[in-house]
Design an enzyme around this catalytic site. Structure first.
Site, PDB file in Angstrom:
ATOM      1  N   HIS A 126       0.821  -1.229   0.000  1.00 12.47           N
ATOM      2  CA  HIS A 126       0.000   0.000   0.000  1.00 12.47           C
ATOM      3  C   HIS A 126       0.851   1.274   0.000  1.00 12.47           C
ATOM      4  O   HIS A 126       0.298   2.369  -0.157  1.00 12.47           O
ATOM      5  CB  HIS A 126      -0.914   0.049   1.227  1.00 12.47           C
ATOM      6  CG  HIS A 126      -1.930  -1.042   1.294  1.00 12.47           C
ATOM      7  ND1 HIS A 126      -2.810  -1.312   0.265  1.00 12.47           N
ATOM      8  CD2 HIS A 126      -2.216  -1.948   2.272  1.00 12.47           C
ATOM      9  CE1 HIS A 126      -3.588  -2.328   0.613  1.00 12.47           C
ATOM     10  NE2 HIS A 126      -3.248  -2.742   1.813  1.00 12.47           N
ATOM     11  N   ASP A 163      -2.802 -10.936  -1.833  1.00 15.58           N
ATOM     12  CA  ASP A 163      -3.300 -10.346  -0.584  1.00 15.58           C
ATOM     13  C   ASP A 163      -4.763  -9.946  -0.808  1.00 15.58           C
ATOM     14  O   ASP A 163      -5.158  -9.620  -1.924  1.00 15.58           O
ATOM     15  CB  ASP A 163      -2.450  -9.114  -0.260  1.00 15.58           C
ATOM     16  CG  ASP A 163      -2.736  -8.496   1.096  1.00 15.58           C
ATOM     17  OD1 ASP A 163      -1.943  -8.700   2.016  1.00 15.58           O
ATOM     18  OD2 ASP A 163      -3.760  -7.778   1.222  1.00 15.58           O
ATOM     19  N   HIS A 165      -6.266  -7.365  -0.041  1.00 16.99           N
ATOM     20  CA  HIS A 165      -6.426  -5.940  -0.345  1.00 16.99           C
ATOM     21  C   HIS A 165      -5.735  -5.578  -1.659  1.00 16.99           C
ATOM     22  O   HIS A 165      -4.707  -6.170  -2.001  1.00 16.99           O
ATOM     23  CB  HIS A 165      -5.824  -5.095   0.787  1.00 16.99           C
ATOM     24  CG  HIS A 165      -6.410  -5.398   2.130  1.00 16.99           C
ATOM     25  ND1 HIS A 165      -5.767  -6.193   3.061  1.00 16.99           N
ATOM     26  CD2 HIS A 165      -7.595  -5.047   2.675  1.00 16.99           C
ATOM     27  CE1 HIS A 165      -6.544  -6.304   4.137  1.00 16.99           C
ATOM     28  NE2 HIS A 165      -7.661  -5.627   3.926  1.00 16.99           N
TER      29      HIS A 165
HETATM   30 ZN   LIG Z   1      -3.885  -7.105   3.084  1.00 17.44          ZN
END
Ligand SMILES: [Zn+2]
Length: 311
Positions: A126, A163, A165
């Site tokens: 991220h 993942d 996300h």
């Molecule tokens: Zn994650």
């Protein structure tokens, strides 16, 4: 050829505070799980990774931001983002997390270990060019993709991210580069809110696979593999990087996917077999999320077993 298991004790020095889901117990669960697999433990090449340099971080990050992370850690820590904290040990941890992945790339290229698993934290996918986000300080996998091209002259790098996300940071840090392809399968709608299928990046080198929560696990595996095959249909990578997040497993507090260890095994082996046919097997898997430590440890073991598999 052994599989390398790369970590650095400094990764434990990133202290997120009491009750934070991204804590050092996640990493400690990995050797604990390995103890139940002595054959695998002894077959692995255990490596203490290095720290990335400031110049290496600047391959993907704004140097002013890199300096800010260093200074925040130096003064004892603080919040970098509403859910991303730094402690006094976070600079050492975050540079070690990236450095382990760079070491894995070096070892793949020079033949010491064709495949590696990097047990690192903080996670990276991220992190943006000039901003920490979602527990992530530096984009380890994105830095490694640029490093493989700049340092070793590899042309094409495939990054896949399972993942739960969206790997929004990885996308932001690689999407301008035509010869880095990125595949991310993630829960939708969900944090961080990006990663629509139509978002292909400025050069159409991004394959986002948004998926609803709660589907039968097979649906996720099939969609992921289909996207990998689309991303490599007329383009053969020289290196494969895997953002291995285990918050896509059933029961994770931060995700609603339903994957089991057998699905991690399947995805690992599919990627391993493809890497064998594309690029002599060069593959580096890097820990991202995963917030049930015991499950995470078991999943890392399954991944390392899959990396060592030969057809
Ligand atoms: Zn994650």
């Amino acid at each position: 050829m052994p599989v390398a298991f790369i970590s650095n004790s400094d990764c434990g020095r990133h202290d997120t505070g009491w009750g934070h889901p991204e804590h050092v117990g996640r990493l400690r669960a990995i050797p604990r799980a390995l103890r139940d697999h002595p054959e695998l433990f002894h077959a692995l090449l255990h490596v203490e990774g290095r720290h990335a340099t400031i110049d290496e971080l600047a391959l993907a990050h704004d140097s002013g931001y890199v300096d800010r992370v260093r200074v925040v850690a130096e003064v004892g820590g603080g919040h970098l983002d509403p859910d991303t904290v730094a402690s006094s040990g976070s600079w050492a941890a975050a540079t070690a997390a990236v450095g382990c992945v760079l070491d894995a790339v070096d070892m793949a290229v020079d033949g010491r270990a064709t495949r590696s698993f990097c047990a690192v934290r903080p996670p990276g996918h991220h992190a943006l060019r000039a901003r920490a986000m979602g527990f992530c300080l530096f984009g380890s996998v994105a830095v490694a993709a640029h490093y493989a091209r700049a340092r070793h002259g590899l042309e094409r790098v495939l990054i896949v991210d399972w993942d739960v996300h969206h790997g929004n940071g990885t996308q932001a840090l690689v999407e301008r580069e035509r010869d880095i392809h990125f595949v991310s399968m993630h829960q939708w709608p969900w944090y961080p809110g990006t990663g629509a299928a139509e978002d292909r990046g400025p050069n159409r080198t991004i394959w986002n696979v948004p998926m609803p929560a709660g589907l039968p696990a097979q649906r996720y595996v099939t969609a992921f593999i289909a996207a990998v095959d689309a991303a490599t249909a007329d383009w053969t990578p020289d290196l494969v990087l895997v953002s291995a997040g285990y918050d896509s497993l059933a029961g994770d507090p931060l995700g609603g996917f339903t994957l089991e260890l057998s699905d991690v095994d399947r995805m690992t082996r599919e990627m391993t077999a493809r890497a064998d046919s594309w690029c002599g097997g060069l593959l580096v898997a890097v820990l991202e999320g995963g917030y049930v430590p015991e499950r995470l440890g078991q999943a890392c073991v399954v991944t390392m077993e899959g990396l060592g598999a030969r057809d």
